[in-house]
Design an enzyme around this catalytic site. Structure first.
Site, short mmCIF file in Angstrom:
data_model
loop_
_atom_site.label_atom_id
_atom_site.label_comp_id
_atom_site.label_asym_id
_atom_site.label_seq_id
_atom_site.Cartn_x
_atom_site.Cartn_y
_atom_site.Cartn_z
N ARG A 46 -18.04 0.15 17.73
CA ARG A 46 -17.83 1.03 16.57
C ARG A 46 -17.03 2.25 17.01
NH1 ARG A 46 -21.47 4.51 15.73
NH2 ARG A 46 -23.26 3.13 15.85
N TYR A 98 -3.63 5.47 -7.12
CA TYR A 98 -4.34 4.19 -7.23
C TYR A 98 -5.70 4.43 -7.89
CZ TYR A 98 -7.26 0.30 -5.69
OH TYR A 98 -8.14 -0.74 -5.66
N ASP A 170 -0.41 9.47 0.97
CA ASP A 170 -0.65 8.03 0.97
C ASP A 170 0.73 7.36 0.91
OD1 ASP A 170 -1.11 5.36 0.28
OD2 ASP A 170 -2.96 5.83 -0.79
N LYS A 195 -1.68 -3.81 2.56
CA LYS A 195 -0.42 -4.03 1.80
C LYS A 195 0.71 -4.40 2.76
CE LYS A 195 -3.14 -2.51 -1.41
NZ LYS A 195 -4.17 -3.44 -1.86
O1 P1T Z 1 -7.65 -1.84 -1.09
P1 P1T Z 1 -7.70 -0.88 0.06
O2 P1T Z 1 -7.19 -1.44 1.33
O3 P1T Z 1 -9.03 -0.23 0.19
O4 P1T Z 1 -6.63 0.27 -0.28
C1 P1T Z 1 -6.77 1.15 -1.36
C2 P1T Z 1 -5.43 1.68 -1.78
C3 P1T Z 1 -5.01 2.91 -1.30
N1 P1T Z 1 -3.81 3.44 -1.63
C4 P1T Z 1 -2.97 2.77 -2.43
C5 P1T Z 1 -1.64 3.38 -2.77
C6 P1T Z 1 -3.29 1.50 -2.91
O5 P1T Z 1 -2.41 0.86 -3.69
C7 P1T Z 1 -4.56 0.94 -2.60
C8 P1T Z 1 -4.99 -0.38 -3.10
N2 P1T Z 1 -4.22 -0.87 -4.18
C9 P1T Z 1 -4.43 -2.06 -4.81
C10 P1T Z 1 -5.42 -2.92 -4.49
C11 P1T Z 1 -3.48 -2.37 -5.89
O6 P1T Z 1 -3.36 -3.54 -6.31
O7 P1T Z 1 -2.79 -1.44 -6.34
#
Ligand code: P1T
Length: 377
Positions: A46, A98, A170, A195
């Protein structure tokens, strides 16, 4: 070194104990001590794991930072950043973030005494006006999801630095291949590595990259204390993925600009939002602070029924949440990714149910355009 050389080599020299060219998956929770107080840099997975360290070094180099910290998801990375605030402190957030970020801030962190204001960050006068005596963080998403609104990151940093306010960005939509917020003066960069960094829709993850020793120590402490860390296999997938980030991003960018140009010529499409189009009001800022326009295209049609009809008719674009993978996806933000934002809030800034979001993949672009053409016309 160039981006791809760094992507392929940084943080991952051949394994010193075996010569393995690819960093092994250290699938272990714990590490033997030579004697009390004497370890080889790892004690418990961890707190630290060699595969994760390789990924954290790799992404730090690509994002032009000193430190990388890996998390189990983009949301856990954002959560860690919000933990830099104490009860009674205030953060200013881009309007069109988001939906999950909005939900974390407004439905979880407000219960711990944090305050959030949402503003149109494309106009820095709004940022100046929103600053309060207890403002500690400006949380920028640039470009935003899904309206692709930019913040002038260097301009926001100028306003915040003299007031001692942290700026986090972000950078999920651009990836470090097209934009490096630390170079523009930001304190913290966040990615959902689910992504473009992952790129193959097979791993959930998040990362933070930063330069400050003090902030790194705080965030590393939070990472270890909260424990939202990724598995060795997941970070190994990310190490594999960033090796092709440059070639993937070039192709996403090319395909998305062809798709955006095609959509702009269709009478049935009322509005096309793509940063590379001259019609995008921030096209000049995009050229100034980014090196490409990315793979996301959003468009608006006349009604929700028409949007639904197009989404249901598409065959190559899969109707699904997420983005940034090699395969093309289509999403209806108001009922899917952004459903956790109240309707009256999102409609005020233009996130209507007539909007459709495309994550343009790296398939043959003629096939993508034919798919869209059959669905639209
Ligand atoms: O899904 P996760 O890995 O926890 O990430 C969250 C997140 C953070 N920042 C941005 C700009 C994002 O687009 C996302 C997650 N977005 C999607 C799942 C979506 O389909 O837009």
């Amino acid at each position: 070194m160039g981006f791809s050389t760094d992507a392929i080599h940084s943080g991952q020299p051949p394994d010193p104990s075996t010569g393995a060219v690819i960093t092994p998956i250290f699938q272990t929770t714990t590490y033997c001590l030579e004697e009390l107080g004497k370890d080889k840099g790892f004690v418990y997975s961890r707190s630290g794991n060699p595969t994760r360290s390789a990924w954290e070094k790799n992404i730090a180099v690509l994002e032009k930072g000193k430190y990388g910290l890996a998390f189990a998801s983009g949301m856990s990375a954002i959560h860690a950043v919000s933990k830099l605030l104490k009860s009674g402190e205030h953060a200013i957030v881009s309007n069109d973030v988001y939906g999950g970020t909005y939900r974390l801030f407004n439905r979880v962190m407000t219960d711990y005494g944090l305050e959030f204001s949402y503003i149109d960050m494309s106009n820095l006068e709004n940022l100046k006006a929103a600053i309060q005596s207890n403002t500690r963080l400006v949380f920028i998403e640039s470009p935003t999801n899904p309206l692709l609104i930019l913040t002038d990151i260097a301009g926001a940093v100028d306003i915040c630095r003299e007031r001692g306010i942290l700026v986090s960005v972000d950078n999920t939509f651009m990836s470090p291949y097209f934009q490096n917020p630390l170079d523009l003066g930001a304190d913290i960069v966040i990615h959902s590595s689910t992504k473009y960094l992952g790129g193959h829709s097979d791993v959930i993850g998040g990362v933070i990259v930063l330069n400050s020793d003090e902030l790194h120590d705080k965030l590393k402490f939070i990472q270890n204390s909260v424990g939202a860390v990724p598995s060795p296999f997941d970070v190994w997938l990310l190490l594999r993925s960033t090796k092709t980030l440059a070639v993937r991003m070039e192709r996403h960018n090319f395909n998305a600009s062809e798709v955006a140009n095609y959509l702009s010529r269709q009478k049935k499409i009322k509005k096309v939002i793509y940063l590379g189009l001259d019609s995008h009001p921030q096209n000049e800022l995009a050229k100034k602070q980014m090196r490409g326009f990315g793979g996301m295209v959003t468009f608006e049609v006349e009604s929700f029924e028409k949007a639904k009809d197009i989404m249901h008719r598409l065959k190559i674009f899969t109707l699904a949440e997420s983005l940034g993978g090699v395969e093309s996806l289509v999403c209806h933000p108001s009922t899917m990714t952004h459903a956790s934002i109240p309707k009256e809030v999102r409609e005020k800034y233009g996130l209507t149910d007539r909007l459709v979001r495309l994550s343009v993949g790296i398939e043959d672009v003629e096939d993508l355009i034919n798919d869209l053409d059959s669905a639209i016309n």
